[in-house]
Enzyme design. Structure first.
Site, PDB file in Angstrom:
ATOM      1  N   GLU B  19      -6.131  61.188  12.254  1.00  0.00           N
ATOM      2  CA  GLU B  19      -6.937  60.444  11.041  1.00  0.00           C
ATOM      3  C   GLU B  19      -7.012  61.144   9.798  1.00  0.00           C
ATOM      4  O   GLU B  19      -6.995  60.620   8.750  1.00  0.00           O
ATOM      5  CB  GLU B  19      -8.308  60.220  11.550  1.00  0.00           C
ATOM      6  CG  GLU B  19      -8.626  59.516  12.977  1.00  0.00           C
ATOM      7  CD  GLU B  19      -8.346  60.066  14.157  1.00  0.00           C
ATOM      8  OE1 GLU B  19      -8.125  61.275  14.159  1.00  0.00           O
ATOM      9  OE2 GLU B  19      -8.530  59.434  15.050  1.00  0.00           O
ATOM     10  N   PHE B  44     -14.136  57.107  13.504  1.00  0.00           N
ATOM     11  CA  PHE B  44     -12.990  57.933  13.160  1.00  0.00           C
ATOM     12  C   PHE B  44     -12.385  57.765  11.603  1.00  0.00           C
ATOM     13  O   PHE B  44     -11.602  58.656  11.141  1.00  0.00           O
ATOM     14  CB  PHE B  44     -11.740  57.810  13.966  1.00  0.00           C
ATOM     15  CG  PHE B  44     -12.202  57.915  15.657  1.00  0.00           C
ATOM     16  CD1 PHE B  44     -13.202  58.893  15.824  1.00  0.00           C
ATOM     17  CD2 PHE B  44     -12.159  56.859  16.716  1.00  0.00           C
ATOM     18  CE1 PHE B  44     -13.480  58.908  17.450  1.00  0.00           C
ATOM     19  CE2 PHE B  44     -12.541  56.723  17.818  1.00  0.00           C
ATOM     20  CZ  PHE B  44     -13.205  57.826  18.091  1.00  0.00           C
ATOM     21  N   HIS B  70     -15.193  48.317  14.828  1.00  0.00           N
ATOM     22  CA  HIS B  70     -15.955  48.827  15.999  1.00  0.00           C
ATOM     23  C   HIS B  70     -17.366  49.681  15.347  1.00  0.00           C
ATOM     24  O   HIS B  70     -17.551  50.748  16.093  1.00  0.00           O
ATOM     25  CB  HIS B  70     -15.290  49.773  16.877  1.00  0.00           C
ATOM     26  CG  HIS B  70     -13.751  49.155  17.528  1.00  0.00           C
ATOM     27  ND1 HIS B  70     -12.719  49.060  16.806  1.00  0.00           N
ATOM     28  CD2 HIS B  70     -13.702  49.004  18.909  1.00  0.00           C
ATOM     29  CE1 HIS B  70     -12.034  48.345  17.910  1.00  0.00           C
ATOM     30  NE2 HIS B  70     -12.503  48.463  18.938  1.00  0.00           N
ATOM     31  N   ASP B  78     -17.958  51.837  25.491  1.00  0.00           N
ATOM     32  CA  ASP B  78     -17.385  53.168  25.358  1.00  0.00           C
ATOM     33  C   ASP B  78     -18.610  54.185  25.322  1.00  0.00           C
ATOM     34  O   ASP B  78     -18.061  55.387  25.571  1.00  0.00           O
ATOM     35  CB  ASP B  78     -16.569  53.148  23.853  1.00  0.00           C
ATOM     36  CG  ASP B  78     -15.011  52.609  24.409  1.00  0.00           C
ATOM     37  OD1 ASP B  78     -14.737  52.496  25.807  1.00  0.00           O
ATOM     38  OD2 ASP B  78     -14.194  52.273  23.602  1.00  0.00           O
TER      39      ASP B  78
END
Lengths: 298, 275
Positions: B19, B44, B70, B78
């Site tokens: 990233e 991220f 997300h 998750d």
């Protein structure tokens, strides 16, 4: 090195006259004076790495780069681009930009002072011509340069992207993300140079975090690697010329450039002590006595 | 993203699980005139690369569009490692950064086009679960312009992202109880539409904010900051209160962490009593 390459090198060596080399060395002497004066004037800054990389900067900006200092454009289309990733050696960057014509050399007197465009670490925020991205927080410059290099390809622009990194900076993980990306994607219009002076702010590299062979590491990641002495003008010019010859062949090119931190000022050499500290009045006089004033002090 | 890649293979750059390099490359791609969009999970896209965004994008004022999926709790199963409830706060604190959190598919699509036209760094946040798609397909998205869904006089509900639909659901229940709620979608957290906020609160005199984010640093925090100085009024915040999330279905998580329709209703009833 095969015979053909050594012949090429001989040709290169003879193509630069002694007068050309001397001219560049004289510029370098003035840049070194500027560096110690700038750092002394506000009692802060990073003279060690700046002095070590002076010859590289002068070779790059006065001989190698195709660039337009009179009309700086952020996009730099059809120009070579340079990104300084280890932004703390801003004194050498600023001095070379000024002497190249990006801004007036008198502005060097504002380095690290309030309301200056010459911030402690280079930034675009104040609109200083010659700077294309902020750097200082280490490890980010190669990624930025890769983005710019990819766009040059998209734009059909055949000029190159150059970068400089500290050797200690390679301890940052992001650098290796970028190194891996560049080889994996055949970004072969980039020449990344590592200032290998073996020292960082806390001491010798080998004491802080031994890194083994830098050459082997870059090669293992798929780069074409050259090694050079960064404190000999003729050698640097030859290496940059050879590096340029190696671009466009499917691999990114890296130069591991050995330098002496503090080069040109005897008491700043052979130690990491001058990584980030300024000379006092007496030390300034001593330093300047070792560096010929060739273009006039700002 | 798949369609874009298929149609423009030379302008799609797969960076792998890296990233920091992605953000740096995006900053570099603006040099030469391109408009890079980055894509990965919100966590991220922000926390993992905060310094890269800060130096190479925001401080350098690069025309990068950070698109983050997300976001919030509703990533679900998750768990907390992949959920983020801090991203709006982190992004809105950066000078030069525009922060956008649309409420459904149509608005996200319109926002995506709008940010391409906007010059400067943008954080575009959206979620994972399927939520009702209730805004117009042909809407024009104006950055920094709040959207009034329902005019009312008793209370203003400022909602963002998934919570806009929850606020609309709450509004229906409140109407049955005789409470006339003004519902405003704040899709742009920064710059905040100060005029719209003040105009509404001057009328209703009390406020509920609703978001899938931490109270600290979120929409409620921005609105409270504005009202405290310009027009003090009672405010209740429907948001997550200084805790990490956990695994669960989106519905279970919204209920457990107090950011569901029932929580908006309860907050309205409470804040009206404080008028």
């Amino acid at each position: 090195m095969n015979k053909f390459l050594s012949m090429l090198e001989t040709l290169e060596n003879t193509s630069k006259t002694m007068a050309d080399i001397t001219k560049l060395e004289r510029i370098a002497s003035q840049v070194r004076r500027d560096i110690v004066r700038m750092v002394h004037a506000n009692n802060s800054g990073h003279p060690g790495g700046s002095l070590g990389c002076t010859d590289f900067f002068v070779a790059l900006y006065f001989e190698v780069l195709k660039h337009n200092s009179a009309n700086f454009s952020m996009d730099g289309k059809n120009e070579d681009l340079f990104f300084l990733s280890n932004g703390h050696i801003s004194p050498v960057f600023y001095s070379v930009l000024a002497h190249s014509g990006y801004f007036d050399v008198s502005e060097l007197a504002t380095f690290r002072k309030l309301n200056s465009r010459l911030q402690g670490h280079p930034t675009t925020h104040e609109g200083l011509p010659g700077i294309r991205v902020a750097s200082g927080s280490l490890g980010q410059g190669l990624s930025v340069a890769l983005g710019a290099a990819q766009v040059k390809k998209l734009n059909g622009d055949s000029q190159l992207v150059y970068t400089l990194h500290g050797d200690g900076e390679l301890q940052e993980g992001q650098v290796w993300e970028a190194i891996m990306y560049a080889a994996g994607n055949k970004v072969d219009n980039i020449i990344a140079t590592v200032d290998f002076n073996g020292r960082q702010i806390d001491g010798d590299l080998d004491d802080v975090l031994p890194m083994g062979s830098l050459k082997a590491k870059w090669e293992a990641f798929g780069w074409d690697v050259l090694e050079t002495n960064g404190n000999d003008m003729k050698t640097i010019l030859n290496t940059l010329s050879e590096a340029k010859n190696r671009t466009g062949k499917g691999k990114p090119v890296c130069i591991i450039m050995t330098t002496e931190m503090g080069q040109g000022v005897d008491y700043m050499m052979g130690t990491h002590k001058w990584h980030g500290s300024a000379p006092n009045d007496e030390q300034l006089v001593n330093a300047l006595s070792q560096l010929e004033e060739t273009l006039g002090d700002y | 993203m798949g369609d874009f890649k298929a149609q423009n293979p030379d302008r799609f750059f797969q960076v792998g699980i890296a990233e920091a390099n992605m953000i740096g490359m995006a900053a570099g791609m603006t040099i030469g005139g391109k408009i890079p969009f980055t894509g990965t999970f919100a966590n991220f896209s922000t926390a993992r690369v905060y310094d890269q965004i800060r130096q190479s994008v925001a401080y350098s004022n690069k025309n990068v569009k950070i698109c983050a999926s997300h976001a919030g709790l509703t990533l679900g199963e998750d768990g907390a490692t992949h959920q983020t409830l801090e991203d709006i706060g982190m992004m809105k604190m950066l000078p030069n950064m525009t922060v956008i959190n649309p409420c459904d598919y149509n608005q996200t699509k319109a926002a995506t086009k709008a940010i391409a036209e906007h010059k400067g760094p943008v954080y575009l946040r959206f979620g994972r679960p399927k939520v009702p798609n209730f805004t117009a397909t042909d809407q024009k998205f104006e950055i920094g312009k709040a959207v009034v869904f329902n005019e009312g006089k008793d209370v203003t509900i400022f909602a963002t992202g998934h919570l806009v639909w929850k606020a609309i659901e709450a509004g229906q229940v409140l109407a049955e109880k005789g409470i006339d709620a003004e519902i405003i979608n704040i899709h742009t957290i920064k710059p905040l539409d100060k005029n719209a906020v003040l105009q509404s609160v001057r009328k209703t005199k009390c406020v509920v904010t609703a978001e899938e984010h931490m109270k600290n640093g979120g929409l409620g925090d921005s609105i409270a900051q504005l009202l405290t100085t310009e027009f003090p009024a009672p405010i209740e915040m429907v948001a997550v209160d200084d805790t990490f999330g956990e695994s669960g279905t989106p519905e279970q998580l919204l209920a457990k962490y107090g950011i569901d329709t029932k929580d908006v209703i309860a907050a309205v009833e409470k804040v009206i009593k404080r008028k």
